[in-house]
Design a protein around this motif. Structure first.
Motif: not given
Ligand SMILES: [Zn+2]
Length: 476
Positions: A168-171, A262-265
């Motif tokens: 889904h996102i980092l980590g 986080i992630e999207r940017t």
């Protein structure tokens, strides 16, 4: 008897908090673990729940298992600690690094909001207080314990768990939990948020690798349903994105992008770089105005093991984003304020993603009234948030207590989501090696959860229910 109680993200997409109580034969409370400990965001009705005590006193909770570092999953941790929790908080190393910036930032925002409301007397509460301070958030980080993906951790004689990738996102991870009960072992799967398919055309601009872990075995599943009632567009968003940015620049306007830090940017700056390098958009100055997003870029750079092939290739070609010409990362408030004076077309990426707080408020207050500008949404907007109001093209939106007219062009691209949609979820659920006895849907607005529930019953024949706030379900 062992049970699960849904203390958040039931009937809404925020405040993820699921209690597992292992119970004991005498009917007393057993070992108690919270899977995720998120902040309620959005409508006041939900936000007020951040202030109400959970049914179990914080100090009686033995451990927290954290799936990922989004605020709606981790943002209540400092409050839990403030209320007396002293147990371990298990998370992957990238999640811990991200929480190291997200939680203190959340504390800062709450202190700022409280200060602002006290100065302007715009709150009903006197004095307005922060839910927790930056310092309290900082202190809660001492309780985090790193767990590698795939490593089994035993929390108590009856409960152990391991993380598997959620993509889904980092980590980000799902938590596979083994519960020893009288009748044998029960496997529980808490999905956290579920990432997109391994197809970069369908899910473009992925920074971290895609595809949730396949072949799961679980007796009970607690699963997210954010996108339960809508599918992501299947067409490549790049031509539309390029056209929107180019048209805005041509009429002398700027593009304001509310984006999750986080992630999207990170994903979006990689996309902009690619569009510029390939000549699909003009080379405009890009301002990344979020101290958290900037620190997150540094954390992304540290965890190269999490990158998608796409990202690795981009880094090989153009180096670290922090050194890209024309890209300005505004860390200090002074740098942020200087962006207000920029009159030539530019792109401003700022958080929070749903316009609930942060520096994006200043940029929108300044640029929303001008029809030359474009407000571009690249993420989910929960009902009740300012982002939702703007995206639904209302006449005005309340920012800092004032009604700001919405005259700028408003557009939304839905392809950049980090959540799987129903066809992607079904594709993943089909890989399960066994049909779970019970599945509970959380983390979805009522309509999304209900529609996904019906779809899963029909397509998979599973026993699925939509979880209710504070509902207790027995682990059979
Ligand atoms: Zn998330």
């Amino acid at each position: 008897m062992a049970y699960i109680q849904f203390l958040g993200a039931a009937g809404t997409v925020t405040g993820s908090k699921h209690l597992i109580n292992t119970g004991d034969p005498s009917g007393q409370s057993g070992f108690q673990v919270l899977v995720d400990c998120g902040l309620f965001q959005g409508p006041k009705e939900w936000r007020e729940r951040n202030w109400s005590d959970p049914p179990v006193p914080s100090k009686k909770i033995d451990a927290v298992i954290l799936t990922h570092a989004h605020l709606d999953h981790c943002g209540w941790i400092p409050r839990l600690v403030k209320e007396g929790f002293r147990g371990p908080i298990y998370a992957t190393p990238p999640t811990i690094d991200l929480c190291g910036i997200i939680l203190p930032d959340s504390g800062h925002l709450q202190e700022e909001d409280a200060r602002f409301y006290n100065q302007t007397q715009k709150s009903k509460h006197h004095p307005a207080l922060p839910l927790y301070t930056a310092e309290e958030a900082e202190k809660s980080l001492d309780l985090f314990k790193p767990v590698q993906v795939g490593e089994t951790v035993t929390l108590s004689p009856e409960l152990s768990f391991r993380f598997v990738r959620a993509a889904h996102i980092l980590g980000s991870c799902m938590a596979e939990i083994s519960l020893q009960m009288m009748g044998g072992t029960r496997q529980l799967l808490f999905t956290g948020d579920i990432g997109r398919v391994r197809d970069h055309k369908v899910a473009p601009g992925k920074v971290v690798h895609s595809g949730p872990n396949e072949g799961e075995i679980a007796d009970l599943v607690v699963m997210e349903s954010t996108y339960g009632n809508r599918e992501h567009p299947k067409e490549d968003p790049m031509p539309e994105l390029a056209a929107l940015i180019t048209a805005t620049a041509q009429r002398g306007g700027s593009v304001i992008v509310p984006a999750f830090a986080i992630e999207r940017t990170q994903k979006f700056i990689f996309i902009l770089k690619n569009l510029m390098e390939t000549g699909q958009i003009p080379r405009l100055p890009v301002y990344c105005d979020s101290p958290m997003a900037i620190k997150a870029v540094e954390i992304f750079l540290k965890h190269e093991e999490e990158y998608s092939e796409e990202t690795l290739e981009m880094m090989r070609q153009h180096g670290t984003p922090l050194a890209w010409p024309g890209f300005t990362f505004a860390s200090t408030p002074e740098e942020s304020k200087r962006i207000n004076n920029v009159r030539l077309p530019c792109v401003i990426i700022s958080s929070s993603g749903m316009v609930t707080g942060g520096r994006i408020l200043h940029h929108l207050a300044q640029r929303l009234p001008d029809p030359k500008n474009l407000v571009l949404f690249i993420g989910f907007q929960a009902p009740g948030t300012r982002g939702f109001t703007i995206k639904s093209k209302a006449d005005s939106v309340k920012i800092f207590g004032d009604e700001v007219p919405i005259r700028a062009q408003v557009a939304a691209l839905e392809q950049f989501s980090d959540h799987a949609d129903p066809p992607e979820l079904l594709r993943w659920l089909h890989t399960f090696k066994k049909q779970p006895a019970n599945t509970y849907l959380v983390h979805g607005e009522p309509d999304a959860a209900t529609q996904l529930c019906g779809l899963m019953q029909k397509e998979l024949g599973w026993n699925v229910q939509v979880a209710q706030y504070r509902q207790k379900v027995e682990v059979e």
